[in-house]
Design a protein around this motif. Structure first.
Motif, PDB file in Angstrom:
ATOM      1  N   ILE A 131      44.049  34.858  43.039  1.00 42.24           N
ATOM      2  CA  ILE A 131      44.024  36.649  43.268  1.00 42.24           C
ATOM      3  C   ILE A 131      43.537  36.079  44.826  1.00 42.24           C
ATOM      4  N   LEU A 156      51.392  38.265  38.727  1.00 44.57           N
ATOM      5  CA  LEU A 156      50.305  38.844  38.226  1.00 44.57           C
ATOM      6  C   LEU A 156      50.953  39.688  36.688  1.00 44.57           C
ATOM      7  N   LYS A 176      41.114  41.205  38.836  1.00 45.56           N
ATOM      8  CA  LYS A 176      42.453  41.791  39.092  1.00 45.56           C
ATOM      9  C   LYS A 176      42.511  42.950  39.723  1.00 45.56           C
TER      10      LYS A 176
END
Length: 168
Positions: free
Chosen positions: A129, A145, A154
């Motif tokens: 990430i 994602l 996220k």
């Protein structure tokens, strides 16, 4: 009825029987039990019920239990005044009460305050990430994602993806 030999039970079942059995075996008053990570082989469901089961079996006894753990399941079932955090500083070990009410506290909060865990997902996923945050490739970010489960970590990446959308 199915008969399972003692040797055929799992490590978690063995550990549970040994811990609860030992406590039930000693009915004397003024007994102190020292348990070192008694829930290490339990599955998450058993861990979430461990303190409840200990409490249920010892409610009217004049006994004390001191246990060590790395499990947020156990800590979140204990009152703050019963929780101490131990930290090694060189050759010394220091301890103090935790600075937040632990009973019913979420795991992410406990992990940050007791074990200095800064995020609630694994390191590999967290690192990915962080790398994706540097990318300008919105298609690649979206693809990655789509391969990740839900997490608070996220959210900045979702914002980054929105910021990369063409302005109309």
């Amino acid at each position: 009825n199915i008969s399972i030999p003692y040797i055929g039970i799992s490590d978690g079942q063995h550990q549970f029987l040994q811990t609860i059995g030992t406590i039930l075996l000693f009915e004397n008053k003024n007994v102190l039990f020292l348990l070192d990570e008694p829930e290490t082989h339990f599955n998450p469901q058993w861990r979430s019920q461990f303190v409840y089961n200990l409490h249920k079996e010892t409610i009217d006894r004049y006994q004390e239990i001191i246990l060590t753990t790395h499990s947020p399941y156990v800590v979140s079932d204990c009152e703050q005044y019963n929780v101490f955090v131990f930290k090694r500083e060189g050759e010394n070990v220091k301890f103090d009460n935790i600075d937040v009410q632990t009973y019913g506290t979420s795991f992410d909060n406990l992990l940050k305050r007791t074990f200095n865990v800064k995020h609630t997902i694994s390191q590999k996923a967290y690192n990915e990430i962080q790398e994706l945050m540097k990318s300008n490739d919105s298609e690649y970010i979206q693809e990655r994602l789509d391969n990740m489960g839900p997490s608070f970590e996220k959210l900045p990446l979702l914002k980054r993806l929105k910021d990369l959308e063409p302005k109309s």
